[in-house]
Design a protein around this motif. Sequence first.
Motif, mmCIF file in Angstrom:
data_model
loop_
_atom_site.group_PDB
_atom_site.id
_atom_site.type_symbol
_atom_site.label_atom_id
_atom_site.label_comp_id
_atom_site.label_asym_id
_atom_site.label_seq_id
_atom_site.Cartn_x
_atom_site.Cartn_y
_atom_site.Cartn_z
ATOM 1 N N PHE A 1 2.549 37.036 18.948
ATOM 2 C CA PHE A 1 1.574 38.100 19.780
ATOM 3 C C PHE A 1 0.364 37.923 18.946
ATOM 4 O O PHE A 1 0.744 38.079 17.731
ATOM 5 N N PRO A 2 -0.436 37.256 19.325
ATOM 6 C CA PRO A 2 -1.749 37.125 18.878
ATOM 7 C C PRO A 2 -2.325 38.690 18.658
ATOM 8 O O PRO A 2 -2.407 38.815 19.512
ATOM 9 N N ILE A 3 -2.820 38.921 18.180
ATOM 10 C CA ILE A 3 -4.296 40.147 17.440
ATOM 11 C C ILE A 3 -4.997 40.077 16.538
ATOM 12 O O ILE A 3 -5.366 38.186 15.740
ATOM 13 N N LEU A 4 -6.260 39.838 16.737
ATOM 14 C CA LEU A 4 -7.530 39.620 15.764
ATOM 15 C C LEU A 4 -7.192 40.430 15.045
ATOM 16 O O LEU A 4 -7.300 42.525 15.593
ATOM 17 N N VAL A 5 -8.105 40.247 13.604
ATOM 18 C CA VAL A 5 -7.665 41.231 12.527
ATOM 19 C C VAL A 5 -8.827 40.689 11.930
ATOM 20 O O VAL A 5 -9.709 39.407 11.824
ATOM 21 N N PRO A 6 -9.940 41.631 10.800
ATOM 22 C CA PRO A 6 -11.481 41.297 10.342
ATOM 23 C C PRO A 6 -10.760 40.501 9.352
ATOM 24 O O PRO A 6 -11.646 39.383 9.087
ATOM 25 N N ASN A 7 -9.562 40.123 8.805
ATOM 26 C CA ASN A 7 -9.124 39.417 7.418
ATOM 27 C C ASN A 7 -8.152 39.389 7.602
ATOM 28 O O ASN A 7 -7.303 39.989 7.116
ATOM 29 N N LYS A 8 -7.056 37.664 7.865
ATOM 30 C CA LYS A 8 -6.406 37.126 8.489
ATOM 31 C C LYS A 8 -5.671 37.142 6.792
ATOM 32 O O LYS A 8 -4.514 37.962 6.524
ATOM 33 N N ARG A 9 -5.401 37.114 5.755
ATOM 34 C CA ARG A 9 -5.231 36.997 4.503
ATOM 35 C C ARG A 9 -4.555 37.699 4.119
ATOM 36 O O ARG A 9 -3.915 38.235 4.076
ATOM 37 N N ALA A 10 -5.303 39.286 4.144
ATOM 38 C CA ALA A 10 -5.417 40.129 3.778
ATOM 39 C C ALA A 10 -3.744 40.856 4.663
ATOM 40 O O ALA A 10 -3.272 41.909 3.836
ATOM 41 N N ALA A 11 -4.691 40.231 5.634
ATOM 42 C CA ALA A 11 -3.812 41.276 6.805
ATOM 43 C C ALA A 11 -2.478 40.706 6.404
ATOM 44 O O ALA A 11 -0.904 40.986 6.864
ATOM 45 N N ALA A 12 -2.062 39.975 6.838
ATOM 46 C CA ALA A 12 -1.004 39.001 6.458
ATOM 47 C C ALA A 12 -0.521 39.367 4.991
ATOM 48 O O ALA A 12 1.423 39.661 5.592
ATOM 49 N N GLU A 13 -0.750 39.739 4.000
ATOM 50 C CA GLU A 13 -0.059 39.878 2.951
ATOM 51 C C GLU A 13 0.170 41.379 3.291
ATOM 52 O O GLU A 13 1.309 41.576 2.815
ATOM 53 N N ALA A 14 -0.398 42.097 3.576
ATOM 54 C CA ALA A 14 0.104 43.524 3.891
ATOM 55 C C ALA A 14 0.785 43.589 4.358
ATOM 56 O O ALA A 14 1.876 44.064 4.343
ATOM 57 N N LEU A 15 1.524 42.783 5.840
ATOM 58 C CA LEU A 15 2.525 43.163 6.367
ATOM 59 C C LEU A 15 3.570 42.308 6.259
ATOM 60 O O LEU A 15 4.341 42.722 6.103
ATOM 61 N N TRP A 16 3.802 41.683 5.395
ATOM 62 C CA TRP A 16 4.363 40.782 4.493
ATOM 63 C C TRP A 16 5.447 41.192 3.042
ATOM 64 O O TRP A 16 6.159 42.015 3.176
ATOM 65 N N GLN A 17 4.556 42.693 2.828
ATOM 66 C CA GLN A 17 5.108 43.482 2.192
ATOM 67 C C GLN A 17 5.791 44.255 2.886
ATOM 68 O O GLN A 17 6.957 45.248 2.082
ATOM 69 N N ARG A 18 5.072 44.673 3.580
ATOM 70 C CA ARG A 18 5.980 45.419 4.864
ATOM 71 C C ARG A 18 7.011 44.819 5.419
ATOM 72 O O ARG A 18 7.725 45.364 6.652
ATOM 73 N N GLY A 19 7.575 43.676 5.121
ATOM 74 C CA GLY A 19 9.298 42.703 5.702
ATOM 75 C C GLY A 19 8.919 41.998 7.012
ATOM 76 O O GLY A 19 9.328 41.615 7.516
ATOM 77 N N ILE A 20 7.153 41.966 7.485
ATOM 78 C CA ILE A 20 7.520 41.165 8.557
ATOM 79 C C ILE A 20 6.189 40.418 8.269
ATOM 80 O O ILE A 20 5.660 39.823 7.957
ATOM 81 N N GLY A 21 6.692 39.148 9.034
ATOM 82 C CA GLY A 21 6.023 37.394 8.514
ATOM 83 C C GLY A 21 4.970 37.790 9.672
ATOM 84 O O GLY A 21 5.634 35.665 10.810
ATOM 85 N N ALA A 22 4.134 37.664 8.955
ATOM 86 C CA ALA A 22 3.350 37.177 10.582
ATOM 87 C C ALA A 22 2.235 35.962 9.942
ATOM 88 O O ALA A 22 2.821 35.935 8.205
ATOM 89 N N VAL A 23 1.877 35.772 9.931
ATOM 90 C CA VAL A 23 1.355 34.261 10.020
ATOM 91 C C VAL A 23 0.183 34.276 10.578
ATOM 92 O O VAL A 23 -0.811 34.165 11.473
ATOM 93 N N GLU A 24 -1.177 33.303 9.841
ATOM 94 C CA GLU A 24 -2.499 33.104 9.477
ATOM 95 C C GLU A 24 -2.020 32.195 10.764
ATOM 96 O O GLU A 24 -1.743 30.514 10.336
ATOM 97 N N PHE A 25 -3.064 32.138 12.195
ATOM 98 C CA PHE A 25 -3.160 31.016 12.894
ATOM 99 C C PHE A 25 -3.886 29.817 12.715
ATOM 100 O O PHE A 25 -5.340 30.094 12.212
ATOM 101 N N TRP A 26 -3.702 28.791 12.606
ATOM 102 C CA TRP A 26 -4.839 27.558 12.087
ATOM 103 C C TRP A 26 -6.003 28.002 11.540
ATOM 104 O O TRP A 26 -6.542 27.592 12.334
#
Length: 366
Positions: free
Chosen positions: A291-316
């Motif tokens: 499921f793709p979403i658009l976020v302002p800061n991919k690195r910060a968003a991915a790290e925040a979700l990982w801390q909550r146990g969600i395997g978000a991935v920065e796409f390409w």
Amino acid sequence: MFFQSGPTPALPFPLGAAHCTYFYRPRNAVYHLFRVLNLKPDEPVLVPAFHHGNEVRAIRAAGATIRFYPILRNLEPDLDALSKLCRSGARALFVIHYLGWPQPMKELTALCQKYGLLLIEDCALALFSEVNGRPLGSFADYSVYCLYKTLPVPNGGLLVQNGQVLAELSTLELTPCGFLAAAGPGLQLMLERLRSRWNGLGKTLMVLKRSVGRAGNAVGVERIPVGDIGFDLHSVNRAMSPWCHRLIQQCDVARIRERRRANFLRLRRALAGRATLLRTELEEGVCPLFFPILVPNKRAAAEALWQRGIGAVEFWNEGDPAATGDAFRDVQFLRDHVLELPIHQDVTAEQVDYMAEQVLSLKLHI
């Protein structure tokens, strides 16, 4: 799945294709295809500017020349710009189906027929997707798939020959994959599933696995990663693991499609109007990779979700340096802002709801 027995169902395309070769990694399939095609320096391959990078490295390693064509923010090619490139002496068109959604194949096949181009479909992100009842990858002369992005297998890339069958590819002798090369990634898959159900136990076992991995490195155990960035000529002749052939036979493709679509639709309902969605429509036949979403800061968003146990991935995040600049501004926008949320067949409805809650609480929208 590994220990299931009973009658083996007929495998759908591309797994049941007449002319197919299984490689350890899909980039190896790309390399061997272009090596055998043996295109001349003045016969460039048209490649989308929005790409992973491994496929580009593989094409170049095979000796082919590349020219990039622009991709718009809707993930489709700029057909006017592409048409001009087709008239410039190109020999092949390389098409990437993003996230499981099809590219405009009617227009692209018409361009190839008009200008006499070979058509190659990269379906690494679109295994089991269809358009108008026809599988993606069946339109092209040759198509490439990444099995481990969609299926629970430790490795596997597939090359299918739909057009002229190249004898050198069909008779290619590949080196068997060793037990340990597949055991590590296979164990990783099982531990990820444990972690997604019982976080404490999963994390503990992950630590133990890393310790075993370090010990293996110390004694020289061969390890060939599948999710890394780069191209290694020394491993291009490695075959897919026999484990993977066994697991593929046990996959319930209909259920995989159903679960991925259901998870996508559930997450879309929860986020619509409150997050910035890249794709909102799920056409019949699409098997979404994530499921793709658009976020302002991919690195910060991915790290925040990982801390909550969600395997978000920065796409390409990065592509080839030649595919940057003003001509590819839409591509840079996609690289800067597209974030993956997992919706694969092992994700439960409760986990989908939890992901939506976290995305909304973090205000991850543009």
